[in-house]
Scaffold this active site. Structure first.
Site, mmCIF file in Angstrom:
data_model
loop_
_atom_site.group_PDB
_atom_site.id
_atom_site.type_symbol
_atom_site.label_atom_id
_atom_site.label_comp_id
_atom_site.label_asym_id
_atom_site.label_seq_id
_atom_site.Cartn_x
_atom_site.Cartn_y
_atom_site.Cartn_z
ATOM 1 N N ARG A 227 0.908 -1.209 0.103
ATOM 2 C CA ARG A 227 0.174 -0.439 0.270
ATOM 3 C C ARG A 227 0.769 1.524 -0.047
ATOM 4 N NH1 ARG A 227 -2.514 0.241 6.082
ATOM 5 N NH2 ARG A 227 -0.294 -0.612 8.027
ATOM 6 N N HIS B 150 4.210 -17.718 8.103
ATOM 7 C CA HIS B 150 4.123 -18.830 9.694
ATOM 8 C C HIS B 150 2.741 -19.040 9.140
ATOM 9 C CE1 HIS B 150 3.417 -18.942 13.664
ATOM 10 N NE2 HIS B 150 3.086 -17.613 13.648
ATOM 11 N N GLU C 151 24.410 -8.052 30.235
ATOM 12 C CA GLU C 151 25.006 -9.129 30.258
ATOM 13 C C GLU C 151 24.189 -10.748 29.472
ATOM 14 O OE1 GLU C 151 26.971 -10.541 33.054
ATOM 15 O OE2 GLU C 151 27.990 -8.707 34.373
HETATM 16 P P1 NDP Z 1 5.930 -6.322 8.487
HETATM 17 O O1 NDP Z 1 5.548 -5.722 10.413
HETATM 18 O O2 NDP Z 1 7.297 -6.215 9.129
HETATM 19 O O3 NDP Z 1 5.719 -5.715 7.851
HETATM 20 C C1 NDP Z 1 4.189 -5.514 7.656
HETATM 21 C C2 NDP Z 1 3.681 -5.205 6.238
HETATM 22 O O4 NDP Z 1 2.705 -5.149 5.617
HETATM 23 C C3 NDP Z 1 4.454 -3.582 5.482
HETATM 24 O O5 NDP Z 1 3.902 -4.069 4.164
HETATM 25 C C4 NDP Z 1 3.397 -3.412 5.868
HETATM 26 O O6 NDP Z 1 3.062 -1.623 5.153
HETATM 27 C C5 NDP Z 1 2.034 -4.111 5.258
HETATM 28 N N1 NDP Z 1 0.611 -3.649 6.216
HETATM 29 C C6 NDP Z 1 0.334 -3.898 7.288
HETATM 30 N N2 NDP Z 1 -0.932 -3.678 8.086
HETATM 31 C C7 NDP Z 1 -1.177 -4.026 6.934
HETATM 32 C C8 NDP Z 1 -2.863 -3.291 6.716
HETATM 33 N N3 NDP Z 1 -3.631 -2.966 7.604
HETATM 34 N N4 NDP Z 1 -3.353 -3.842 5.057
HETATM 35 C C9 NDP Z 1 -2.667 -3.868 4.430
HETATM 36 N N5 NDP Z 1 -0.279 -3.525 4.756
HETATM 37 C C10 NDP Z 1 -0.644 -3.669 5.602
HETATM 38 O O7 NDP Z 1 6.549 -7.502 8.497
HETATM 39 P P2 NDP Z 1 7.442 -9.353 8.768
HETATM 40 O O8 NDP Z 1 8.054 -9.239 7.925
HETATM 41 O O9 NDP Z 1 7.822 -9.396 10.203
HETATM 42 O O10 NDP Z 1 6.367 -10.586 8.947
HETATM 43 C C11 NDP Z 1 5.219 -10.947 7.834
HETATM 44 C C12 NDP Z 1 5.022 -12.316 7.683
HETATM 45 O O11 NDP Z 1 6.546 -13.288 8.019
HETATM 46 C C13 NDP Z 1 3.836 -12.804 9.394
HETATM 47 O O12 NDP Z 1 3.097 -13.684 8.828
HETATM 48 C C14 NDP Z 1 5.117 -13.255 10.398
HETATM 49 O O13 NDP Z 1 4.988 -14.327 11.198
HETATM 50 C C15 NDP Z 1 6.109 -14.017 8.999
HETATM 51 N N6 NDP Z 1 7.560 -14.107 9.614
HETATM 52 C C16 NDP Z 1 8.158 -13.241 10.097
HETATM 53 C C17 NDP Z 1 9.755 -12.898 10.918
HETATM 54 C C18 NDP Z 1 10.549 -12.152 10.950
HETATM 55 O O14 NDP Z 1 11.538 -12.149 11.497
HETATM 56 N N7 NDP Z 1 9.882 -10.634 10.998
HETATM 57 C C19 NDP Z 1 10.071 -14.247 10.764
HETATM 58 C C20 NDP Z 1 9.662 -15.370 10.174
HETATM 59 C C21 NDP Z 1 8.963 -15.605 10.080
HETATM 60 P P3 NDP Z 1 3.089 -0.123 6.251
HETATM 61 O O15 NDP Z 1 4.453 -0.379 5.260
HETATM 62 O O16 NDP Z 1 2.137 0.048 4.922
HETATM 63 O O17 NDP Z 1 2.827 -0.647 6.822
HETATM 64 MG MG MG Z 2 6.588 -15.650 15.702
HETATM 65 MG MG MG Z 3 28.526 -10.921 36.311
#
Ligand code: NDP
Ligand code: MG
Ligand code: MG
Length: 343
Positions: free
Chosen positions: A46, A106, A240
Protein backbone atom coordinates in the site's frame (compact mmCIF):
# COMPACT_ATOMS: atom_id res chain seq x y z
CA UNK A 1 15.21 -36.39 13.21
CA UNK A 2 14.00 -33.90 10.66
CA UNK A 3 14.68 -34.27 6.97
CA UNK A 4 16.85 -31.47 5.58
CA UNK A 5 17.26 -30.46 1.94
CA UNK A 6 20.22 -28.51 0.57
CA UNK A 7 19.32 -28.08 -3.07
CA UNK A 8 16.32 -27.75 -5.31
CA UNK A 9 15.32 -27.67 -8.94
CA UNK A 10 14.95 -23.96 -9.60
CA UNK A 11 13.01 -24.72 -12.80
CA UNK A 12 9.78 -25.19 -10.84
CA UNK A 13 9.35 -21.40 -10.73
CA UNK A 14 10.31 -20.78 -14.36
CA UNK A 15 7.69 -18.71 -16.20
CA UNK A 16 5.78 -18.12 -12.97
CA UNK A 17 5.11 -14.78 -11.29
CA UNK A 18 5.53 -14.52 -7.54
CA UNK A 19 3.41 -11.87 -5.79
CA UNK A 20 4.96 -10.60 -2.59
CA UNK A 21 2.26 -8.89 -0.54
CA UNK A 22 3.87 -6.58 2.00
CA UNK A 23 7.31 -5.01 1.72
CA UNK A 24 8.23 -5.19 5.42
CA UNK A 25 10.87 -7.26 7.19
CA UNK A 26 10.34 -10.50 5.25
CA UNK A 27 8.76 -8.97 2.12
CA UNK A 28 11.70 -6.76 1.15
CA UNK A 29 14.13 -9.66 1.52
CA UNK A 30 12.08 -12.26 -0.38
CA UNK A 31 11.26 -9.87 -3.23
CA UNK A 32 14.86 -8.81 -3.83
CA UNK A 33 16.42 -12.24 -3.37
CA UNK A 34 13.91 -13.88 -5.74
CA UNK A 35 14.41 -11.17 -8.36
CA UNK A 36 18.17 -11.65 -8.22
CA UNK A 37 17.59 -15.40 -8.61
CA UNK A 38 15.82 -14.73 -11.91
CA UNK A 39 12.24 -15.05 -10.65
CA UNK A 40 9.55 -12.65 -11.87
CA UNK A 41 8.30 -10.71 -8.82
CA UNK A 42 5.36 -8.36 -8.35
CA UNK A 43 5.25 -6.37 -5.11
CA UNK A 44 1.89 -5.56 -3.49
CA UNK A 45 2.46 -2.71 -1.03
CA UNK A 46 0.00 0.00 0.00
CA UNK A 47 1.20 3.55 -0.72
CA UNK A 48 1.84 6.29 1.82
CA UNK A 49 4.56 4.82 4.00
CA UNK A 50 8.26 4.09 4.18
CA UNK A 51 7.88 0.57 2.82
CA UNK A 52 6.24 1.84 -0.35
CA UNK A 53 9.11 4.28 -0.88
CA UNK A 54 11.63 1.53 -0.14
CA UNK A 55 10.09 -0.79 -2.73
CA UNK A 56 10.28 2.03 -5.31
CA UNK A 57 13.87 2.76 -4.34
CA UNK A 58 14.71 -0.93 -4.82
CA UNK A 59 13.38 -0.72 -8.37
CA UNK A 60 9.95 -2.32 -7.92
CA UNK A 61 6.69 -0.78 -9.13
CA UNK A 62 4.47 -1.57 -6.13
CA UNK A 63 0.80 -2.24 -6.84
CA UNK A 64 -2.17 -2.88 -4.54
CA UNK A 65 -2.58 -6.26 -2.83
CA UNK A 66 -5.50 -6.93 -5.19
CA UNK A 67 -3.43 -6.21 -8.31
CA UNK A 68 -0.55 -8.32 -7.03
CA UNK A 69 -2.87 -11.23 -6.24
CA UNK A 70 -4.28 -11.02 -9.79
CA UNK A 71 -0.79 -11.29 -11.27
CA UNK A 72 0.58 -14.02 -9.01
CA UNK A 73 0.90 -17.71 -9.79
CA UNK A 74 2.38 -17.90 -6.30
CA UNK A 75 1.02 -15.38 -3.79
CA UNK A 76 2.95 -14.90 -0.56
CA UNK A 77 1.19 -12.94 2.20
CA UNK A 78 3.89 -11.19 4.18
CA UNK A 79 1.73 -8.92 6.32
CA UNK A 80 1.49 -8.87 10.13
CA UNK A 81 -0.39 -12.00 11.24
CA UNK A 82 -3.28 -10.03 12.77
CA UNK A 83 -4.14 -8.20 9.52
CA UNK A 84 -3.65 -11.08 7.06
CA UNK A 85 -7.19 -12.48 7.22
CA UNK A 86 -8.88 -9.12 6.50
CA UNK A 87 -6.60 -8.29 3.57
CA UNK A 88 -7.00 -11.85 2.30
CA UNK A 89 -10.80 -11.65 2.31
CA UNK A 90 -11.02 -8.14 0.83
CA UNK A 91 -8.21 -8.12 -1.73
CA UNK A 92 -6.61 -11.50 -2.30
CA UNK A 93 -9.33 -14.14 -2.37
CA UNK A 94 -11.49 -12.33 -4.98
CA UNK A 95 -8.47 -12.01 -7.27
CA UNK A 96 -6.66 -15.33 -6.92
CA UNK A 97 -6.01 -17.11 -10.22
CA UNK A 98 -7.37 -20.60 -10.37
CA UNK A 99 -4.52 -22.99 -9.72
CA UNK A 100 -2.53 -20.36 -7.87
CA UNK A 101 -0.52 -21.29 -4.79
CA UNK A 102 -1.17 -19.38 -1.60
CA UNK A 103 1.90 -18.88 0.55
CA UNK A 104 2.89 -17.61 3.96
CA UNK A 105 6.01 -17.49 6.11
CA UNK A 106 4.23 -18.28 9.35
CA UNK A 107 1.27 -20.67 9.50
CA UNK A 108 -0.83 -18.79 12.09
CA UNK A 109 -3.75 -17.79 9.85
CA UNK A 110 -3.86 -21.02 7.89
CA UNK A 111 -3.41 -23.36 10.81
CA UNK A 112 -6.14 -21.68 12.85
CA UNK A 113 -8.49 -21.52 9.85
CA UNK A 114 -8.59 -17.70 9.60
CA UNK A 115 -7.52 -17.97 5.98
CA UNK A 116 -9.23 -20.69 4.00
CA UNK A 117 -8.14 -21.25 0.43
CA UNK A 118 -10.74 -21.66 -2.32
CA UNK A 119 -11.04 -24.99 -4.09
CA UNK A 120 -8.01 -25.86 -6.21
CA UNK A 121 -5.60 -23.58 -4.37
CA UNK A 122 -2.77 -25.37 -2.58
CA UNK A 123 -1.05 -23.96 0.47
CA UNK A 124 2.67 -23.51 0.93
CA UNK A 125 4.78 -22.30 3.81
CA UNK A 126 8.42 -21.29 3.41
CA UNK A 127 9.58 -19.76 6.67
CA UNK A 128 13.11 -18.46 7.08
CA UNK A 129 14.37 -19.03 10.63
CA UNK A 130 15.57 -15.46 10.91
CA UNK A 131 14.50 -11.85 10.47
CA UNK A 132 14.19 -10.34 7.00
CA UNK A 133 17.33 -8.21 7.15
CA UNK A 134 19.37 -11.38 7.77
CA UNK A 135 17.59 -13.22 4.91
CA UNK A 136 18.73 -10.36 2.71
CA UNK A 137 22.25 -9.78 4.03
CA UNK A 138 23.13 -13.51 4.06
CA UNK A 139 21.89 -13.87 0.49
CA UNK A 140 23.98 -10.90 -0.64
CA UNK A 141 26.99 -12.38 1.15
CA UNK A 142 26.51 -15.68 -0.72
CA UNK A 143 24.92 -17.63 2.13
CA UNK A 144 21.36 -18.22 3.24
CA UNK A 145 19.17 -18.49 6.32
CA UNK A 146 17.77 -22.01 6.92
CA UNK A 147 14.06 -22.33 6.12
CA UNK A 148 11.11 -24.51 7.02
CA UNK A 149 8.81 -25.91 4.34
CA UNK A 150 5.23 -27.15 4.71
CA UNK A 151 2.58 -27.85 2.11
CA UNK A 152 -1.09 -28.70 2.23
CA UNK A 153 -3.50 -29.65 -0.52
CA UNK A 154 -6.21 -26.97 -0.71
CA UNK A 155 -8.98 -29.37 0.26
CA UNK A 156 -7.16 -30.97 3.22
CA UNK A 157 -8.24 -30.13 6.75
CA UNK A 158 -5.89 -28.87 9.44
CA UNK A 159 -6.55 -32.09 11.32
CA UNK A 160 -5.06 -34.07 8.40
CA UNK A 161 -1.91 -31.97 8.47
CA UNK A 162 0.87 -34.10 7.12
CA UNK A 163 4.53 -33.72 6.31
CA UNK A 164 4.98 -32.17 2.87
CA UNK A 165 4.62 -34.66 0.01
CA UNK A 166 7.97 -34.41 -1.75
CA UNK A 167 6.58 -35.56 -5.08
CA UNK A 168 3.88 -32.86 -5.27
CA UNK A 169 4.23 -29.84 -7.55
CA UNK A 170 3.56 -27.47 -4.64
CA UNK A 171 6.51 -28.97 -2.75
CA UNK A 172 8.76 -28.49 -5.80
CA UNK A 173 7.63 -24.88 -6.11
CA UNK A 174 8.27 -24.40 -2.40
CA UNK A 175 11.81 -25.76 -2.74
CA UNK A 176 12.45 -23.54 -5.78
CA UNK A 177 11.19 -20.58 -3.75
CA UNK A 178 13.43 -21.53 -0.82
CA UNK A 179 16.35 -21.74 -3.25
CA UNK A 180 15.41 -18.34 -4.70
CA UNK A 181 15.62 -16.63 -1.32
CA UNK A 182 18.86 -18.43 -0.42
CA UNK A 183 17.30 -20.93 1.99
CA UNK A 184 18.75 -24.09 0.42
CA UNK A 185 22.26 -22.75 1.06
CA UNK A 186 21.49 -22.97 4.78
CA UNK A 187 19.23 -26.04 4.54
CA UNK A 188 15.46 -26.54 4.37
CA UNK A 189 13.66 -28.54 7.05
CA UNK A 190 10.39 -30.30 6.29
CA UNK A 191 7.56 -29.64 8.73
CA UNK A 192 3.76 -29.19 8.92
CA UNK A 193 1.63 -26.05 9.31
CA UNK A 194 0.62 -27.25 12.77
CA UNK A 195 4.17 -27.91 13.94
CA UNK A 196 5.56 -24.64 12.58
CA UNK A 197 2.75 -22.54 14.06
CA UNK A 198 2.55 -24.21 17.46
CA UNK A 199 6.29 -24.41 18.11
CA UNK A 200 6.78 -20.81 16.97
CA UNK A 201 4.07 -19.50 19.32
CA UNK A 202 5.28 -21.65 22.19
CA UNK A 203 8.89 -20.56 21.77
CA UNK A 204 8.11 -16.86 21.74
CA UNK A 205 5.68 -17.07 24.67
CA UNK A 206 7.33 -19.48 27.06
CA UNK A 207 11.00 -18.84 26.36
CA UNK A 208 12.18 -16.19 23.92
CA UNK A 209 9.94 -13.18 24.57
CA UNK A 210 7.61 -13.90 27.50
CA UNK A 211 9.83 -16.17 29.54
CA UNK A 212 13.05 -14.18 29.16
CA UNK A 213 11.44 -10.76 29.72
CA UNK A 214 9.79 -11.88 32.94
CA UNK A 215 12.98 -13.58 34.13
CA UNK A 216 15.02 -10.42 33.50
CA UNK A 217 12.47 -8.18 35.24
CA UNK A 218 12.15 -10.50 38.25
CA UNK A 219 15.94 -10.62 38.66
CA UNK A 220 16.22 -6.84 38.35
CA UNK A 221 13.40 -6.24 40.84
CA UNK A 222 14.86 -8.71 43.35
CA UNK A 223 18.19 -6.88 43.43
CA UNK A 224 16.67 -3.38 43.54
CA UNK A 225 14.20 -4.34 46.28
CA UNK A 226 17.15 -5.68 48.29
CA UNK A 227 18.74 -2.22 48.14
CA UNK A 228 21.26 -2.63 45.32
CA UNK A 229 21.68 0.16 42.77
CA UNK A 230 19.45 -0.19 39.69
CA UNK A 231 22.48 0.36 37.43
CA UNK A 232 24.14 -2.74 38.89
CA UNK A 233 20.91 -4.72 38.58
CA UNK A 234 20.57 -3.66 34.93
CA UNK A 235 24.08 -4.79 34.03
CA UNK A 236 23.77 -8.15 35.79
CA UNK A 237 20.25 -9.09 34.71
CA UNK A 238 19.81 -7.55 31.26
CA UNK A 239 22.98 -6.20 29.66
CA UNK A 240 25.10 -9.31 30.24
CA UNK A 241 22.44 -11.59 28.85
CA UNK A 242 23.79 -10.86 25.38
CA UNK A 243 27.19 -12.32 26.26
CA UNK A 244 25.53 -15.50 27.50
CA UNK A 245 23.19 -15.82 24.52
CA UNK A 246 26.08 -15.34 22.10
CA UNK A 247 27.81 -18.32 23.74
CA UNK A 248 24.60 -20.43 23.49
CA UNK A 249 24.39 -19.46 19.82
CA UNK A 250 27.95 -20.54 19.09
CA UNK A 251 28.16 -23.75 21.07
CA UNK A 252 25.02 -24.47 23.03
CA UNK A 253 24.64 -24.65 26.81
CA UNK A 254 27.89 -26.59 27.19
CA UNK A 255 29.98 -23.91 25.53
CA UNK A 256 28.44 -21.20 27.74
CA UNK A 257 29.26 -23.30 30.80
CA UNK A 258 32.77 -23.94 29.49
CA UNK A 259 33.35 -20.21 28.99
CA UNK A 260 32.06 -18.84 32.29
CA UNK A 261 33.91 -19.32 35.57
CA UNK A 262 33.57 -22.58 37.49
CA UNK A 263 31.83 -20.58 40.21
CA UNK A 264 29.23 -19.39 37.71
CA UNK A 265 28.82 -22.92 36.37
CA UNK A 266 28.38 -24.37 39.86
CA UNK A 267 25.82 -21.64 40.69
CA UNK A 268 24.01 -22.42 37.45
CA UNK A 269 23.56 -26.10 38.42
CA UNK A 270 22.73 -25.29 42.02
CA UNK A 271 20.24 -22.42 41.57
CA UNK A 272 18.85 -22.67 38.04
CA UNK A 273 16.42 -25.47 38.98
CA UNK A 274 15.21 -23.33 41.93
CA UNK A 275 14.12 -20.62 39.47
CA UNK A 276 12.61 -22.81 36.76
CA UNK A 277 10.82 -25.45 38.80
CA UNK A 278 8.56 -28.40 37.93
CA UNK A 279 5.68 -25.92 38.45
CA UNK A 280 7.16 -23.65 35.75
CA UNK A 281 7.25 -26.59 33.39
CA UNK A 282 3.67 -27.54 34.28
CA UNK A 283 2.63 -23.98 33.40
CA UNK A 284 4.54 -24.25 30.11
CA UNK A 285 2.49 -27.32 29.35
CA UNK A 286 -0.71 -25.32 30.02
CA UNK A 287 0.56 -22.56 27.71
CA UNK A 288 1.13 -25.18 25.02
CA UNK A 289 -2.40 -26.52 25.59
CA UNK A 290 -3.82 -23.01 25.01
CA UNK A 291 -1.87 -22.76 21.76
CA UNK A 292 -2.85 -26.23 20.54
CA UNK A 293 -6.54 -25.80 21.37
CA UNK A 294 -6.70 -22.49 19.46
CA UNK A 295 -7.59 -20.59 22.65
CA UNK A 296 -4.57 -18.29 22.37
CA UNK A 297 -5.29 -17.50 18.69
CA UNK A 298 -8.95 -16.79 19.45
CA UNK A 299 -8.06 -14.43 22.33
CA UNK A 300 -5.51 -12.56 20.19
CA UNK A 301 -7.98 -12.09 17.33
CA UNK A 302 -10.74 -10.92 19.74
CA UNK A 303 -8.28 -8.51 21.33
CA UNK A 304 -7.58 -7.04 17.87
CA UNK A 305 -11.27 -6.79 17.01
CA UNK A 306 -11.76 -4.72 20.18
CA UNK A 307 -8.94 -2.33 19.20
CA UNK A 308 -6.27 -4.16 21.27
CA UNK A 309 -6.93 -2.33 24.60
CA UNK A 310 -5.12 -4.82 26.84
CA UNK A 311 -2.24 -5.12 24.39
CA UNK A 312 -1.73 -1.36 24.21
CA UNK A 313 -2.16 -0.76 27.95
CA UNK A 314 0.35 -3.50 28.80
CA UNK A 315 2.82 -2.15 26.27
CA UNK A 316 2.58 1.32 27.90
CA UNK A 317 2.98 -0.11 31.40
CA UNK A 318 5.95 -2.27 30.42
CA UNK A 319 7.67 0.66 28.73
CA UNK A 320 7.46 2.57 32.03
CA UNK A 321 9.20 -0.20 34.07
CA UNK A 322 12.25 1.09 35.99
CA UNK A 323 14.53 -1.28 34.07
CA UNK A 324 13.63 0.64 30.91
CA UNK A 325 14.42 3.99 32.52
CA UNK A 326 17.82 2.99 33.87
CA UNK A 327 18.62 1.13 30.65
CA UNK A 328 18.06 4.25 28.55
CA UNK A 329 20.63 6.16 30.64
CA UNK A 330 23.20 3.38 30.71
CA UNK A 331 23.08 2.58 27.01
CA UNK A 332 24.09 6.19 26.31
CA UNK A 333 27.39 5.43 28.08
CA UNK A 334 28.18 2.60 25.68
CA UNK A 335 28.97 4.15 22.32
CA UNK A 336 29.37 0.80 20.54
CA UNK A 337 25.72 -0.08 21.09
CA UNK A 338 23.48 0.69 18.15
CA UNK A 339 21.02 2.29 20.53
CA UNK A 340 17.30 2.09 19.73
CA UNK A 341 14.45 3.84 21.47
CA UNK A 342 10.73 3.07 21.29
CA UNK A 343 7.78 4.56 23.11
P1 NDP B 1 6.29 -6.45 8.91
O1 NDP B 1 5.52 -5.91 10.04
O2 NDP B 1 7.74 -6.16 8.83
O3 NDP B 1 5.68 -5.93 7.53
C1 NDP B 1 4.44 -5.53 7.46
C2 NDP B 1 4.04 -5.23 5.99
O4 NDP B 1 2.63 -5.29 5.97
C3 NDP B 1 4.43 -3.83 5.56
O5 NDP B 1 4.65 -3.84 4.18
C4 NDP B 1 3.18 -3.03 5.91
O6 NDP B 1 2.99 -1.90 5.11
C5 NDP B 1 2.08 -4.03 5.59
N1 NDP B 1 0.87 -3.80 6.35
C6 NDP B 1 0.74 -3.68 7.71
N2 NDP B 1 -0.55 -3.49 8.04
C7 NDP B 1 -1.23 -3.49 6.89
C8 NDP B 1 -2.61 -3.34 6.56
N3 NDP B 1 -3.53 -3.17 7.53
N4 NDP B 1 -2.97 -3.41 5.27
C9 NDP B 1 -2.05 -3.59 4.29
N5 NDP B 1 -0.74 -3.73 4.53
C10 NDP B 1 -0.33 -3.68 5.81
O7 NDP B 1 5.98 -8.00 8.83
P2 NDP B 1 7.02 -9.21 8.91
O8 NDP B 1 7.82 -9.24 7.66
O9 NDP B 1 7.69 -9.21 10.23
O10 NDP B 1 6.02 -10.45 8.93
C11 NDP B 1 5.41 -10.95 7.76
C12 NDP B 1 5.15 -12.43 7.95
O11 NDP B 1 6.39 -13.10 8.07
C13 NDP B 1 4.37 -12.76 9.22
O12 NDP B 1 3.54 -13.86 8.94
C14 NDP B 1 5.44 -13.17 10.20
O13 NDP B 1 4.96 -14.06 11.18
C15 NDP B 1 6.41 -13.88 9.25
N6 NDP B 1 7.77 -13.99 9.72
C16 NDP B 1 8.41 -12.89 10.24
C17 NDP B 1 9.70 -13.01 10.69
C18 NDP B 1 10.44 -11.82 11.21
O14 NDP B 1 11.52 -12.01 11.76
N7 NDP B 1 9.96 -10.58 11.09
C19 NDP B 1 10.43 -14.30 10.65
C20 NDP B 1 9.72 -15.35 9.98
C21 NDP B 1 8.43 -15.19 9.58
P3 NDP B 1 3.09 -0.42 5.73
O15 NDP B 1 4.53 -0.09 5.72
O16 NDP B 1 2.30 0.41 4.78
O17 NDP B 1 2.49 -0.48 7.11
MG1 MG C 1 6.57 -15.82 15.81
MG1 MG D 1 28.54 -11.50 36.58
Amino acid sequence: MAKIYYDADAKALEGKTVAIIGYGSQGHAHAQNLRESGVKVVVGQRPGGENYDLAKKHGFEPVSAAEAAKAGDVVNILLPDEVQADVYKADILPNLKSGAILMCSHGFNIHFGLIQPPKGVDLLLVAPKGPGHLVRSEFVAGGGVPCLIATRKGDAKAADDDMADESSSVFKIGMAYAKGIGGTRGGVIRTTFAEETETDLFGEQAVLCGGVSELVKAGFETLVEAGYQPEMAYFECLHELKLIVDLFYQGGLSYMRYSVSNTAEYGDYKSGPRVVTPETKAEMKRILDDIQSGRFARDWMLENKAGAPMFKATRRREQAHPIEQVGKELRRMMSWIDEKEVG
